[in-house]
Motif scaffolding. Sequence first.
Motif, PDB file in Angstrom:
ATOM      1  N   ASN A  33      37.340  44.658  45.452  1.00 28.08           N
ATOM      2  CA  ASN A  33      38.112  45.773  45.987  1.00 28.08           C
ATOM      3  C   ASN A  33      37.873  47.099  45.265  1.00 28.08           C
ATOM      4  OD1 ASN A  33      39.383  43.932  47.798  1.00 28.08           O
ATOM      5  ND2 ASN A  33      40.794  43.330  46.149  1.00 28.08           N
ATOM      6  N   SER A  34      36.851  47.176  44.427  1.00 26.84           N
ATOM      7  CA  SER A  34      36.568  48.426  43.709  1.00 26.84           C
ATOM      8  C   SER A  34      35.078  48.500  43.420  1.00 26.84           C
ATOM      9  CB  SER A  34      37.369  48.506  42.404  1.00 26.84           C
ATOM     10  OG  SER A  34      36.977  47.468  41.524  1.00 26.84           O
ATOM     11  N   GLN A  35      34.634  49.697  43.084  1.00 27.80           N
ATOM     12  CA  GLN A  35      33.218  49.891  42.794  1.00 27.80           C
ATOM     13  C   GLN A  35      32.953  49.652  41.310  1.00 27.80           C
ATOM     14  OE1 GLN A  35      32.570  53.883  44.255  1.00 27.80           O
ATOM     15  NE2 GLN A  35      32.077  53.152  46.319  1.00 27.80           N
TER      16      GLN A  35
END
Length: 285
Positions: A33-35
Amino acid sequence: KQWYQRRVAITAGGCVAFKCASGEIVTLLAAKNSQKYRIQSNSFLALYIVIKQFLTKLRRHFEKIGGPQPLSITFPGPVPLQEYFDIIDSRFELRVRQRSYREMLSQRAQQFRAIQRRLLTRFKDKTPSPLQNMDTLLEGTYQQILALADVDLQTTKALEEADHALSTATKLLLLLVKLWCPALDDKQSAVLQSCLTPDVNSADDVGWEEMVDASITMLLRTCLAKTTKEQSVVAASLKLPSDTTKLKKHIALLLERLNKGGTLSLNTFSDKQSQRNREQVDSGS
């Protein structure tokens, strides 16, 4: 050379694993859910080539697709200094051991020549006196020289491997520091690399530890100095130190000040000097 034997991709878990030719495994994990990416391994040195290649391919990918904002890659830290210091200590121990072996080898060689001279003197004498076991001592000294030469050769080979290990570890540290300190531009990174150099060669007259400590001490006395007291610190000696405590302390202090916004520029040092001189003049008047 092929730096890995095989690559196993597990797309379901967002994971890619690499098995290096030397047997170490490096795993790259992508957050759902994140880079964010996590790169981990059972070997500190094996991380370097994977991280370097990953950053290169990541930059190429974003240059190709473009975007409204430039790509920004950061490392949250902390920098793995303990693993790096362990490699420094291992290599330094080999340097000390090599110096000890070579001193012993020099002493045994002098002893061997002295015994030879005494034996030749007795053989030349018209009425030679008893050898008094000097022939046995000569043979024993010769065997000691052979044993020490063999141990010195093994230590030299181990030191060459330690040179490569420290060079790779230094490259990895410099790479992480640049990501950890976004304010560190290419020019400052070049200054940092010239001081904390990845060029490690045990055959040099002056050791890596001495050169790096002297260079970092210069930075801490100039552009990274906080007080006038720090500017008066005596420069490090270019002699083999008794241990690596001071070197490790200076490396940690250097990275700490860089992370807090310090700059590697002599212009900054000149500005600080001018400001202090003006303050002294004002206080004197």
